[in-house]
Enzyme design. Structure first.
Site, PDB file in Angstrom:
ATOM      1  N   GLY A  13       0.886  -1.132   0.085  1.00 51.59           N
ATOM      2  CA  GLY A  13       0.032   0.022   0.081  1.00 51.59           C
ATOM      3  C   GLY A  13       0.675   1.251   0.059  1.00 51.59           C
ATOM      4  O   GLY A  13       0.444   2.440   0.096  1.00 51.59           O
ATOM      5  N   SER A  14       2.082   1.348  -0.291  1.00 51.62           N
ATOM      6  CA  SER A  14       3.132   2.459  -0.543  1.00 51.62           C
ATOM      7  C   SER A  14       2.407   3.416  -1.455  1.00 51.62           C
ATOM      8  O   SER A  14       2.326   4.643  -1.064  1.00 51.62           O
ATOM      9  CB  SER A  14       4.474   2.291  -0.704  1.00 51.62           C
ATOM     10  N   ASN A  15       1.803   3.009  -2.588  1.00 47.41           N
ATOM     11  CA  ASN A  15       1.426   3.889  -3.400  1.00 47.41           C
ATOM     12  C   ASN A  15      -0.047   4.562  -3.230  1.00 47.41           C
ATOM     13  O   ASN A  15      -0.284   5.428  -3.369  1.00 47.41           O
ATOM     14  CB  ASN A  15       1.182   3.208  -4.883  1.00 47.41           C
ATOM     15  N   LYS A  63      -8.027 -12.941 -11.308  1.00 47.59           N
ATOM     16  CA  LYS A  63      -8.938 -12.063 -11.877  1.00 47.59           C
ATOM     17  C   LYS A  63     -10.112 -12.319 -10.905  1.00 47.59           C
ATOM     18  O   LYS A  63     -10.189 -13.092  -9.835  1.00 47.59           O
ATOM     19  CB  LYS A  63      -9.440 -12.804 -13.174  1.00 47.59           C
ATOM     20  N   MET A  90      -3.430  -7.172  -7.653  1.00 47.53           N
ATOM     21  CA  MET A  90      -2.850  -8.112  -8.481  1.00 47.53           C
ATOM     22  C   MET A  90      -3.816  -9.063  -8.992  1.00 47.53           C
ATOM     23  O   MET A  90      -4.018 -10.261  -9.184  1.00 47.53           O
ATOM     24  CB  MET A  90      -1.960  -8.977  -7.593  1.00 47.53           C
ATOM     25  N   ARG A  91      -4.897  -8.428  -9.926  1.00 46.50           N
ATOM     26  CA  ARG A  91      -5.992  -9.071 -10.561  1.00 46.50           C
ATOM     27  C   ARG A  91      -6.250  -7.868 -11.872  1.00 46.50           C
ATOM     28  O   ARG A  91      -6.226  -6.846 -11.809  1.00 46.50           O
ATOM     29  CB  ARG A  91      -7.020  -8.850  -9.520  1.00 46.50           C
ATOM     30  N   ASN A 107      -3.844   2.676 -13.523  1.00 51.51           N
ATOM     31  CA  ASN A 107      -3.049   1.774 -13.049  1.00 51.51           C
ATOM     32  C   ASN A 107      -1.477   2.480 -12.859  1.00 51.51           C
ATOM     33  O   ASN A 107      -1.413   3.120 -13.664  1.00 51.51           O
ATOM     34  CB  ASN A 107      -3.184   0.391 -13.751  1.00 51.51           C
ATOM     35  N   HIS A 109       2.373   0.967 -12.854  1.00 50.51           N
ATOM     36  CA  HIS A 109       3.072  -0.265 -13.159  1.00 50.51           C
ATOM     37  C   HIS A 109       4.538   0.124 -13.004  1.00 50.51           C
ATOM     38  O   HIS A 109       5.063   1.006 -13.704  1.00 50.51           O
ATOM     39  CB  HIS A 109       2.634  -0.927 -14.363  1.00 50.51           C
TER      40      HIS A 109
HETATM   41  C1  GAR Z   1       4.143  -1.305  -7.034  1.00 50.78           C
HETATM   42  O1  GAR Z   1       5.463  -1.430  -7.396  1.00 50.78           O
HETATM   43  C2  GAR Z   1       3.122  -1.205  -8.281  1.00 50.78           C
HETATM   44  O2  GAR Z   1       3.686  -0.550  -9.413  1.00 50.78           O
HETATM   45  C3  GAR Z   1       3.101  -2.953  -8.587  1.00 50.78           C
HETATM   46  O3  GAR Z   1       2.887  -3.314  -7.356  1.00 50.78           O
HETATM   47  C4  GAR Z   1       3.451  -2.739  -6.447  1.00 50.78           C
HETATM   48  C5  GAR Z   1       2.817  -2.432  -5.466  1.00 50.78           C
HETATM   49  O4  GAR Z   1       3.242  -1.721  -4.172  1.00 50.78           O
HETATM   50  N1  GAR Z   1       1.994  -2.975  -9.513  1.00 50.78           N
HETATM   51  C6  GAR Z   1       2.136  -3.906 -10.579  1.00 50.78           C
HETATM   52  O5  GAR Z   1       2.975  -4.668 -10.647  1.00 50.78           O
HETATM   53  C7  GAR Z   1       0.788  -3.991 -11.405  1.00 50.78           C
HETATM   54  N2  GAR Z   1       0.926  -4.557 -12.468  1.00 50.78           N
HETATM   55  P1  GAR Z   1       2.563  -0.945  -3.277  1.00 50.78           P
HETATM   56  O6  GAR Z   1       1.417  -1.929  -2.593  1.00 50.78           O
HETATM   57  O7  GAR Z   1       3.632  -0.599  -2.274  1.00 50.78           O
HETATM   58  O8  GAR Z   1       1.993   0.299  -3.750  1.00 50.78           O
END
Ligand code: GAR
Length: 197
Positions: A13-15, A63, A90-91, A107, A109
C-alpha cells in the site's frame, strides 16, 4: 468540485499512502478496497484515517469472479466513486468493473510500458539488462498493463544495482508520478483516448 477516489490494492500500500498524502486536488482518496484480508494497505488506511474495506474477489487468483466483480462495481457506484486507482492490485479487471468505470480506472506499473508488463516488472527489466528502467501510470483497458499512457518517469540502472535496489528507486518515482497523473485527470488535463496500435 471534488473527485471521489477509490484505491484498490492487494499488498503493502505504499502507492495508496502516496496518493493519500500527495497533491491530487481536486481528487481525494475516499476509500481503500482490498481483495486481501492481510494486505498491509489495510493497516496503513487505519493509520491514515481513510475508510477501508476487504471485499471477497471470488475463487480465482488473478481475476475476479463475474458476480464478485459486479458487486465491487456496485459498491463503488453506490459510494459515488468517480475515479478508481489500482495500486498494486494483483488482478485483471475486465468485466463489470471496467464497464462501469471505463476511462476512469488508472493503474501504476513499475516499468516503462509497453516493455515488461505482468509480474515482477522490475526483475524482468533488471535481468534483461536495460540501462534505463522506470514506471508508468496508464488508463486500464482490459489488458494486462495495457491502455493509454498518462505519465512515465525513467530511472537509470546503476552498475551497483541489484533487482531490489532498482525496485526501491522505481517505487520512489511511482509515488511521485501517481499523484501527478491523478491530479491531471481530476483537473481534466488527462483524458482516456484509445491507443492506436
Ligand atoms: C508497485 O510497484 C506497483 O507498481 C506494482 O505493485 C507494487 C505495489 O506496491 N504493480 C504492478 O506490478 C501492477 N502490474 P505498493 O503496494 O507498495 O503500492
Amino acid at each position: 468540485m471534488e473527485t471521489k477516489i477509490a484505491v484498490l490494492a492487494s499488498g503493502t500500500g505504499s502507492n495508496f499512502s502516496a496518493l493519500v498524502n500527495g497533491d491530487t486536488g481536486p481528487g481525494r482518496v475516499d476509500i481503500l478496497l482490498t481483495d486481501n484480508e492481510n494486505a498491509g494497505a489495510l493497516k496503513l488506511a487505519s493509520e491514515l484515517g481513510v475508510d477501508s474495506r476487504y471485499l471477497y474477489p471470488g475463487k480465482y487468483r488473478t481475476k475476479f469472479g463475474t458476480k464478485e466483480e459486479e458487486y465491487w462495481a456496485e459498491f463503488l457506484l453506490n459510494r459515488g466513486i468517480q475515479l478508481v486507482c489500482l495500486a498494486g492490485l494483483m488482478r485483471i479487471i475486465k468485466g463489470p468493473l471496467l464497464d462501469a468505470f471505463h476511462g476512469r480506472i488508472m493503474n501504476i506499473h513499475p516499468s516503462l510500458l509497453p516493455a515488461f508488463p505482468g509480474l515482477d516488472a522490475q526483475g524482468q527489466a533488471f535481468r534483461y539488462g536495460v540501462k534505463i528502467a522506470g514506471c508508468t501510470v496508464h488508463y486500464v483497458d482490459g489488458g494486462t498493463d495495457t491502455g493509454p499512457i498518462i505519465l512515465q518517469e525513467s530511472v537509470p540502472v546503476l552498475d551497483s544495482d541489484q533487482r531490489d535496489s532498482l525496485a526501491a528507486r522505481i517505487l520512489l518515482k511511482e509515488h511521485e508520478i501517481y499523484s501527478k497523473a491523478v491530479k491531471a485527470h481530476c483537473q481534466g488535463r488527462a483524458v482516456y483516448s484509445e491507443v492506436v496500435r
